[in-house]
Design an enzyme around this catalytic site. Structure first.
Site, PDB file in Angstrom:
ATOM      1  N   ASP A 212       0.846  -1.187   0.000  1.00 24.42           N
ATOM      2  CA  ASP A 212       0.000   0.000   0.000  1.00 24.42           C
ATOM      3  C   ASP A 212       0.883   1.239   0.000  1.00 24.42           C
ATOM      4  OD1 ASP A 212      -2.388   1.436   0.074  1.00 24.42           O
ATOM      5  OD2 ASP A 212      -2.235   1.691   2.239  1.00 24.42           O
ATOM      6  N   GLU A 296      -2.180  -1.495  -5.836  1.00 24.27           N
ATOM      7  CA  GLU A 296      -3.379  -0.774  -6.227  1.00 24.27           C
ATOM      8  C   GLU A 296      -2.989   0.155  -7.362  1.00 24.27           C
ATOM      9  OE1 GLU A 296      -7.105   0.718  -3.603  1.00 24.27           O
ATOM     10  OE2 GLU A 296      -5.110   1.271  -2.955  1.00 24.27           O
ATOM     11  N   ASP A 378      -2.933   1.229   7.320  1.00 24.62           N
ATOM     12  CA  ASP A 378      -2.169   0.918   6.121  1.00 24.62           C
ATOM     13  C   ASP A 378      -1.893  -0.578   5.959  1.00 24.62           C
ATOM     14  OD1 ASP A 378      -2.121   3.600   5.458  1.00 24.62           O
ATOM     15  OD2 ASP A 378      -0.279   3.971   6.599  1.00 24.62           O
TER      16      ASP A 378
END
Ligand SMILES: [Zn+2]
Length: 419
Positions: A212, A296, A378
């Protein structure tokens, strides 16, 4: 496999003028072609092709005779790049092509062929520019590789690698010339060594990692590991900001302002080098420790424009990091799994799937109301990224379809709603 090799070049004064002329003219042609393409489509619904744009170069040269001083292949390459930009956009892999401007540091052009490298005197020949001093270090130009894979020629006892002579081997590909804001010139040569891409390494849940983007930290892994920006980089960034302020305080056109600008450019270069080094180290570590990496798909440029996190995100250079990670994964046969650009990853509880809709950006830790698991924001997001990516792979196949985003406009919309 294709790899880029970058070398610093030292053009003399006249060559610098010619290079600057190329940078400007390539931008000019690119912007002109973009205008033509947009206008023809919006007014007449005509889809302008690469051939059309290249044909148009002839008349463009009549109106702007200075274009004749340029390598025409470089001009054609500008058209090709524009159309590649459109293709990427329509395939959902990039933003809509926009005008290139001096201010965005667009100082580069490509030389698709007819360049030469003098291996004896360390000089590189660029069409229309001439022989420029180059610093060649080991790697692709190592003697064995050249002896075994390429053809050289001898001129006055000097060993010369001529791209034209090697054309049929398809090893020496496009060369890119660029200048940094600090005034350093580089060439980057794309080499296809024809070594087949490694067979993909198999991966399992246990050998897969989710990453992330951090705001406070550089990145957070699904294993719980936090990767911080190194102290020296933060220090340099602080100094960079100070120098930026110093420039804005100085009077326009003054000698002191010029001095401050040069100092700032040097600091930019230092930060770029340090960041590069850091990103190489982190990407190597991640690639060597995992067989698959889940990410992502962030629209970083959109985030920079729209959000106050702008500074933080551009500082960490996330998109450049992803680029390094992706090509290294390719080198070692590792898999990159991307999930769509939507913000559920931080809001879902990775244990029970509860969706915490009211989670704000400020909340760093939270307890799941349903299963009472305590989450670091996170780490939870990184675990979700991993789970979603693996899940997509098992169910529908492509992440876009898994997210219900079937066409480009939907995907595009989803990106702009990231936060
Ligand atoms: Zn839960």
């Amino acid at each position: 496999m294709k790899r880029g090799y970058q070398y610093r070049i030292y053009p003399n004064k006249e060559q610098r003028i010619l290079l600057e002329q190329h940078f400007g003219s390539i931008r000019f042609v690119y912007n002109r072609s973009l205008f033509i393409k947009n206008t023809m489509y919006s007014k007449f619904k005509i889809n302008v092709t690469e051939i059309d744009l290249n044909n148009n170069l002839t008349s463009l040269k009549e109106f702007h005779p200075w274009l004749k001083d340029l390598n025409s292949q470089s001009l054609q390459q500008a058209n090709r790049n524009l159309l590649t930009g459109f293709k990427n956009f329509f395939e959902g892999n990039g933003d809509y092509p926009t005008r290139k401007s001096k201010r965005d540091n667009n100082f580069s052009f490509q030389v698709p062929q007819n360049y030469q490298i003098n291996l004896t005197t360390s000089k590189i020949y660029l069409p229309k520019i001439g022989w420029i001093k180059i610093v060649l270090h080991r790697d692709f130009l190592d003697k064995e590789f050249i002896k075994n894979e390429l053809v050289t020629k001898q001129v006055n006892g000097e060993l010369i690698l001529d791209q034209k002579l090697n054309k049929e081997f398809d090893i020496l590909k496009t060369l890119t010339v660029s200048r940094t804001s600090a005034g350093r010139y580089h060439v980057s040569i794309l080499i296809n060594d024809h070594v087949p891409e490694p067979i993909s390494v198999e991966f399992h849940e246990t050998t897969t990692i989710g990453i992330d983007v951090g705001i406070k930290s550089f990145a957070i892994l699904s294993s719980g590991e936090v990767i911080d920006n190194p102290r020296y980089l933060l220090k340099s960034l602080k100094k960079l900001k100070k120098l930026q302020r110093a420039v804005s305080k100085k009077q326009k056109g003054s000698k002191n302002r010029k001095k401050a600008i040069l100092k700032l450019a040097k600091q930019h270069q230092l930060v770029a080098n340090q960041r590069n080094d850091f990103q190489h180290k982190v990407s190597i570590k991640i690639i060597s420790e995992s067989q698959a990496i889940c990410l992502e798909d962030l629209n970083v440029s959109g985030m920079i424009k729209n959000h106050k996190l702008a500074q933080a995100i551009s500082d960490v250079g996330w998109s450049e990091f992803i680029r390094k990670l992706t090509y290294k994964a390719e080198w070692y046969g590792k898999t990159i799994l991307r999930i769509g650009r939507f913000d559920v990853s931080s809001k879902l509880c990775n244990v029970c799937g509860y969706k915490k809709d009211d989670l704000t950006l400020k909340t760093r830790e939270w307890e799941c109301p349903s299963c009472k698991t305590f989450h670091d924001r996170d780490v939870n997001a990184a675990i979700n990224i991993k789970n979603i990516a693996l899940n997509n792979l098992n169910t529908v196949g492509t992440t876009e379809r898994a997210c219900g985003l079937t066409d480009i406009s939907q995907r595009y919309e989803a990106r702009s709603h990231w936060f």
